[in-house]
Design a protein around this motif. Structure first.
Motif, PDB file in Angstrom:
ATOM      1  N   PRO A  27       5.992  82.365   1.646  1.00  0.00           N
ATOM      2  CA  PRO A  27       6.018  81.095   0.927  1.00  0.00           C
ATOM      3  C   PRO A  27       7.009  80.306   0.620  1.00  0.00           C
ATOM      4  N   ASN A 130      -0.977  73.149   0.194  1.00  0.00           N
ATOM      5  CA  ASN A 130      -0.726  74.287  -0.573  1.00  0.00           C
ATOM      6  C   ASN A 130      -2.325  74.685  -0.900  1.00  0.00           C
ATOM      7  N   PHE A 134      -2.747  78.615  -0.337  1.00  0.00           N
ATOM      8  CA  PHE A 134      -2.618  79.721  -1.558  1.00  0.00           C
ATOM      9  C   PHE A 134      -4.286  79.870  -2.179  1.00  0.00           C
ATOM     10  N   TYR A 145      -0.917  84.462  -0.929  1.00  0.00           N
ATOM     11  CA  TYR A 145      -0.510  83.332   0.412  1.00  0.00           C
ATOM     12  C   TYR A 145      -1.013  83.888   1.638  1.00  0.00           C
TER      13      TYR A 145
END
Length: 279
Positions: A27, A130, A134, A145
């Protein structure tokens, strides 16, 4: 010609290797890469619109806004912070609005418009990566992740572009959108779409987080909106009367030239995946 091809090939290989490597690594690498990409793309956008002489946007503040928005949504997605994390971003946006009252620039309304466009057109789509990366696990009460979904968006776009170029060169006769992009053909676009959708079955085989039909649907969405994203940037460049958005990537132009398709494909992919959860 030979040197230009070699330059394009080397730059293209490095470009793909950096994106794939950073997305897959962890990440931190993912975040570092796209914070940088978002800031550089917004900086390039600001340079382009400021060249016209009619607009003068604050590139530093818009770059900071784009970088911070990515980090804020990243933090929000991994549940590291609540909604208060967006307050500094709102302060930056308010500053962009209020500062025009005092700077006495030529076209303050255009400055507002292009400043906000830099956030909506560039910063927000990159930040939406994102949402793909996630994923919340309700059973484990944790966020993990998963690089596969954001990576798939870029793979589908790259394969679509490659397929479109090959099929267009061989069979292209009917112009897709001649007013904006005279070189694109229906044959190339359809061929590129077929290649991208075919690759989705490979993803379905190795990453069964979705059914093969859902993977194919994602690829189709990425192809359609990626093409519109490409045409949108072509329209922007025609309006500004430029050929390439920049020269940061030798043989490939600028950051906007390389990420134009993704700026519409990413949010469209997010909407598609959310829609699947509603079915």
């Amino acid at each position: 010609m030979k040197n230009n091809f070699l330059q394009r090939a080397i730059t293209g290989i490095l470009f793909v290797a950096i994106i794939v490597g950073c997305i897959l690594y962890d990440p931190l690498a993912f975040g570092t890469l796209f914070v940088t990409v978002s800031a550089l793309t917004i900086r390039e956008f600001g340079h382009l619109v400021n060249q016209s002489g009619e607009v003068s946007i604050n590139r530093t503040i818009t770059m900071l806004g784009g970088a911070y928005l990515f980090l804020a949504i990243m933090g929000f997605c991994i549940d590291a912070a609540g909604s208060k994390i967006f307050i500094p971003y709102l302060i930056l946006i308010i500053y962009l609005m209020v500062s025009e009252l005092y700077l006495k620039k030529k076209n303050p309304v255009l400055n507002w418009a292009y400043s906000m466009l830099s956030q909506m057109y560039i910063a927000l789509p990159f930040a939406m990566l994102n949402v793909l990366a996630f994923q919340n696990d309700p059973e484990a009460s944790s966020v993990s992740y998963n690089p596969i979904l954001p990576l798939s968006i870029f793979v589908f776009l790259w394969l679509n572009d490659t397929g479109a170029y090959c099929f267009g060169s061989l069979f292209g006769k009917h112009r897709l959108f001649e007013r904006i992009s005279p070189k694109k053909s229906w044959e190339g676009s359809i061929g590129g779409g077929i290649v991208a959708i075919a690759s989705s079955f490979v993803f379905a085989c190795y990453f069964p987080i979705m059914t093969w039909a859902e993977w194919a649907g994602l690829a189709l969405v990425v192809v359609i909106f990626g093409t519109w994203g490409d045409l949108t940037e072509s329209l922007l460049k025609r309006q500004l009367q430029i050929k390439d958005s920049g020269s940061i990537l030798p043989g490939h132009g600028g950051m906007l030239d390389r990420f134009d398709s993704s700026l519409m494909a990413i949010p469209a992919g997010v909407i598609y995946l959310y829609a699947l959860t509603l079915l």
